[in-house]
Scaffold this active site. Structure first.
Site, PDB file in Angstrom:
ATOM      1  N   HIS A   1       0.840  -1.196   0.000  1.00  0.00           N
ATOM      2  CA  HIS A   1       0.000   0.000   0.000  1.00  0.00           C
ATOM      3  C   HIS A   1       0.877   1.250   0.000  1.00  0.00           C
ATOM      4  O   HIS A   1       1.280   1.726   1.055  1.00  0.00           O
ATOM      5  CB  HIS A   1      -0.898  -0.004   1.236  1.00  0.00           C
ATOM      6  CG  HIS A   1      -1.743  -1.250   1.340  1.00  0.00           C
ATOM      7  ND1 HIS A   1      -1.234  -2.451   1.754  1.00  0.00           N
ATOM      8  CD2 HIS A   1      -3.047  -1.454   1.061  1.00  0.00           C
ATOM      9  CE1 HIS A   1      -2.211  -3.359   1.731  1.00  0.00           C
ATOM     10  NE2 HIS A   1      -3.315  -2.782   1.318  1.00  0.00           N
TER      11      HIS A   1
ATOM     12  N   HIS B   1      -4.270   3.157  -3.176  1.00  0.00           N
ATOM     13  CA  HIS B   1      -4.387   2.498  -1.868  1.00  0.00           C
ATOM     14  C   HIS B   1      -3.590   1.201  -1.791  1.00  0.00           C
ATOM     15  O   HIS B   1      -2.726   1.058  -0.935  1.00  0.00           O
ATOM     16  CB  HIS B   1      -5.867   2.219  -1.543  1.00  0.00           C
ATOM     17  CG  HIS B   1      -6.062   1.232  -0.436  1.00  0.00           C
ATOM     18  ND1 HIS B   1      -6.138   1.609   0.886  1.00  0.00           N
ATOM     19  CD2 HIS B   1      -6.150  -0.129  -0.443  1.00  0.00           C
ATOM     20  CE1 HIS B   1      -6.279   0.525   1.640  1.00  0.00           C
ATOM     21  NE2 HIS B   1      -6.293  -0.539   0.851  1.00  0.00           N
TER      22      HIS B   1
ATOM     23  N   GLU C   1     -18.433  -5.204  24.129  1.00  0.00           N
ATOM     24  CA  GLU C   1     -17.567  -6.377  24.270  1.00  0.00           C
ATOM     25  C   GLU C   1     -16.348  -6.320  23.344  1.00  0.00           C
ATOM     26  O   GLU C   1     -15.259  -6.747  23.712  1.00  0.00           O
ATOM     27  CB  GLU C   1     -18.355  -7.665  23.985  1.00  0.00           C
ATOM     28  CG  GLU C   1     -19.488  -7.938  24.961  1.00  0.00           C
ATOM     29  CD  GLU C   1     -20.760  -7.165  24.630  1.00  0.00           C
ATOM     30  OE1 GLU C   1     -20.811  -6.485  23.582  1.00  0.00           O
ATOM     31  OE2 GLU C   1     -21.722  -7.249  25.422  1.00  0.00           O
TER      32      GLU C   1
ATOM     33  N   HIS D   1     -28.878 -17.252  24.002  1.00  0.00           N
ATOM     34  CA  HIS D   1     -27.901 -17.086  25.077  1.00  0.00           C
ATOM     35  C   HIS D   1     -27.121 -18.366  25.366  1.00  0.00           C
ATOM     36  O   HIS D   1     -26.327 -18.399  26.299  1.00  0.00           O
ATOM     37  CB  HIS D   1     -28.596 -16.605  26.351  1.00  0.00           C
ATOM     38  CG  HIS D   1     -28.927 -15.143  26.315  1.00  0.00           C
ATOM     39  ND1 HIS D   1     -29.684 -14.582  25.311  1.00  0.00           N
ATOM     40  CD2 HIS D   1     -28.592 -14.120  27.146  1.00  0.00           C
ATOM     41  CE1 HIS D   1     -29.802 -13.280  25.530  1.00  0.00           C
ATOM     42  NE2 HIS D   1     -29.152 -12.980  26.638  1.00  0.00           N
TER      43      HIS D   1
END
Ligand code: TPP
Ligand code: MG
Length: 685
Positions: free
Chosen positions: A29, A277, A429, A490
């Site tokens: 890059h 890029h 999280e 869950h």
């Protein structure tokens, strides 16, 4: 403008090294290094306190390249500053961290200039980056760590820790959710030692950001409570220096510097295009670009005379002075505060303090037993009092995970109380896991907690902790259907299998309270491996260790818990976690029927795999082919231990919402099922 020729020459050296390395590798890059060379030059040579002679000096400023694809920026600057290598024993070596030969061999096997910054591989890399957003999120952990370290160790007349954290990021990082989570928390905590520099080039891989990213980033960060600065010209090094100076004077808020830049700067045809890029410029374009810079067109990997000397006079001299001043200060600190100084020494080497395992609980046999999470809470509270630099928290589930440190003085980490050991990550999280990595990179021992099911939300950062070889601790409770009525959303099924597939990550699913204690005893002694602890929500019987083998067997990953009288088993029952007591019960029934079963407790596949062949054969003798594994999780992979003819009682579907007893019946986690499977294995139906 105060731009001298040597400034310009240094910047263009970074640019052309990047161009040449990408061209030679035929991959990489180039565009972003070409644009950000002035930023990296200014930050390193004019601002950062970093001594290339000792890249692990504890009070150095940290540099995080969150847009890791622009790695040639880092390889160039590590090379030009002459940064030295350090080995895994924290010894400073004479050789350069990144040589010119490494840069010539950019992205080739064994080169210290790999595709993306890799912490465990190249000295001077503060964190592994490449998965966008991870670097900036980890930088928040570094900033929290620095606040905590300063609070605990700085004393009147002794500023031991006052370093800053700089992170460079692009559009990609700021689009990623993990960066938003982390920025929100950083704003809340008022981390004024943290500066993100946003490469606002309006370009990503598919084209202009107008395709997908049109929000007002400045306003967003203001809303997070950050100080937002703008530099309108990425080539204006004085203005960049000024903005960095403003950051250093800003109190109570993190800073975001929005830097307007042009990807592929100086390339006549690729400037400002997505084409700059991720692919080499091409020979012709390289020549034209170098001509534009006033650079010798045919030169390759050229470092002009005076450039290395200029870095030596800048960051080199400033870093050496800062480090020697600090070293002298630390010597008198050691005399005045020997206890604190030795803590810092131990922490830096990832050693444990004497008495670190004092007062760990021993749980008596108890048929009712204790939940894994409750045992864990007791152990964590003991360890955190013995190990000052053990800290952590949960993503808003502390009361459920039982990870809250409740002893007198543990405290809550907030802007006004940076010595607190309870971190409140909020319901974030992913950022939590990245932040725990940042804390670990800062040599703290850190844990993060949530329900096991939501490990999915943290997984990219867990993977990086393994790749970086960091001893981070993930405490995941509600590890199976013990969650009961919460239902399949869950109830983890595939999580153990998928985490076991991450190289270098240790998973541990202890089967009773004493196995929880022994799990932590093992975990605390790790220096280079992250751990996932999968703990039960519901009580598990505490086994009577006068009858069964001691829980210290956990340190082997798997151990023989019980054998038939006289040994010589004909069938082996293997279980982890909540299924351990289940197979113990089945074992009793089998013995009563005259079937000679062995029970193997297997809390950790990975630790077991580290044992000698002899040990493993002792636990799972090759001659005993009749085997039953029981685990309330995906059966995926258990053939490894039961063989293709063995039996696995596990999950092949998602769970369901019902009381635990009914779920155990529905999915077959009952002693009679285990007994039947064992009989079937022996051909006795
Ligand atoms: C999580 C993640 N998703 C996707 C990628 C692949 N990727 C690498 S760079 C990039 C574009 C990044 O754009 P930006 O941050 O603006 O970088 P620039 O091209 O401006 O240097 C993408 C999508 C990645 N590395 N990480
Ligand atoms: Mg961009």
């Amino acid at each position: 403008m105060n731009v001298t020729n040597i400034d310009r020459l240094s910047v263009d050296t970074i640019r052309t090294l990047s161009i040449d390395a990408v061209q030679q590798a035929k991959s990489g890059h180039p565009g972003t290094p070409m644009a950000l060379a002035p930023l990296v030059y200014t930050l390193w040579n004019r601002v950062m306190r970093f001594d290339p002679e000792d890249p692990i000096w504890p009070n150095r400023d940290r540099f995080v390249l969150s847009n890791g694809h622009a790695s040639m920026l880092l390889w160039s600057v590590l090379h030009l500053t002459g940064t030295r290598a350090v080995n895994t024993d924290y010894e400073r070596l004479g050789q350069p961290s990144v040589s010119l030969e490494d840069i010539r061999r950019f992205r080739q096997l064994g080169s210290k200039a790999p595709g993306h910054p890799e912490y465990h591989w190249v000295s001077g890399v503060e964190t592994t980056t490449g998965p966008l957003g991870q670097g900036v999120a980890a930088s928040v952990g570094m900033a929290i760590a620095r606040k905590w370290l300063a609070d605990r160790y700085n004393r009147p007349g002794f500023v031991i820790f006052d370093y800053d954290i700089y992170a460079v990021c692009g559009d990609g990082c700021l689009m990623e959710g993990v960066a938003s989570e982390a920025a929100s928390l950083a704003g809340h905590l008022g981390l004024d030692n943290l500066c993100w520099i946003y490469d606002n080039n309006h370009i990503t891989i598919e084209g202009p950001t107008s395709l997908a990213f049109t929000e007002d980033v400045a306003t967003r960060f203001l809303a997070y409570g950050w100080n937002v600065l703008r530099v309108g010209d990425a080539n204006d090094i004085d203005r960049i220096e000024q903005a960095l100076g403003t950051f250093r004077k800003t109190k109570s808020r993190p800073s975001l510097i929005i830097l307007d830049s042009h990807i592929g700067y100086g390339s006549p045809r690729k400037h400002d295009t997505a084409a700059a890029h991720g692919e080499p410029l091409g020979d012709e374009e390289v020549r034209l670009t170098k001509r534009g810079y006033g650079w010798p067109e045919e030169a390759r990997f050229l470092v002009p005379d005076g450039v290395r000397e200029h870095f030596a006079a800048g960051v080199g001299a400033r870093g050496a002075a800062a480090r020697s001043e600090w070293t002298a200060l630390f010597a008198s600190y050691r005399a005045a505060h020997p206890g604190l100084a030795s803590e810092i020494d131990q922490m830096q080497r990832r050693d444990l303090p004497a008495g670190w395992d004092r007062n760990l609980p021993v749980f008596p046999a108890d048929a009712e037993g204790l939940a894994g999470r409750d045992a864990s809470g007791q152990v964590l509270n003991a360890l955190a009092q013995n190990i000052p630099w053990l800290l952590g928290g949960s993503a808003d589930l502390g009361p459920s995970n039982k990870t809250t440190l409740t002893y007198e003085g543990a405290g809550s980490f907030q802007a006004g109380s940076p010595g607190g050991k309870n971190l409140h990550f909020g319901i974030r999280e992913h950022a939590m896991a990245a932040i725990v990595n940042g804390l670990s990179l800062s040599k703290l021992r850190a844990f993060g907690a949530t329900f096991f099911i939501f490990s999915d939300y943290a997984r990219p950062a867990i993977r990086l902790s393994a790749l970086m070889e960091l001893p981070t601790i993930f405490v995941f409770t509600h590890d199976a259907m013990g969650d009961g009525e919460d239902g399949p959303t869950h109830q983890p099924v595939e999580h153990l299998a998928s985490l076991r597939a991450i190289p270098g990550l240790v998973t541990l699913r202890p089967g009773d309270a004493n196995e929880v204690v022994e799990s932590y005893r093992y975990v605390m002694q790790l220096r280079h491996e992250p751990v996932v602890l999968a703990l039960s929500r519901q009580p598990l019987p505490t086994l009577d260790r006068r009858i069964y083998a001691p829980a210290t067997g956990v340190a082997h990953g798997a151990y023989v818990l019980a054998d038939p009288p006289g040994g010589n088993p004909e069938v082996i029952l293997i279980a982890s976690g909540s299924e351990l007591s289940l197979v113990v019960e089945a074992h009793g029934k089998l013995l009563a029927e005259g079937i000679r079963s062995r029970v193997v407790s297997m809390p950790s596949w990975e630790i077991f795999e580290h044992q000698t062949q002899e040990y493993r054969d002792g636990v799972l003798p090759a001659g005993v082919k009749a085997r039953v594994a029981v685990e309330q999780a995906s059966t995926f992979g258990w053939e490894r231990y039961v063989g293709t003819s063995g039996s696995v009682i596990g999950m092949k579907t998602f769970g369901a919402s019902a009381p635990l007893k009914e779920l155990q019946r529905k999915f077959g986690f009952e002693p009679d099922r285990v007994v039947a499977a064992a009989r079937a294995q022996l051909g006795r139906t």
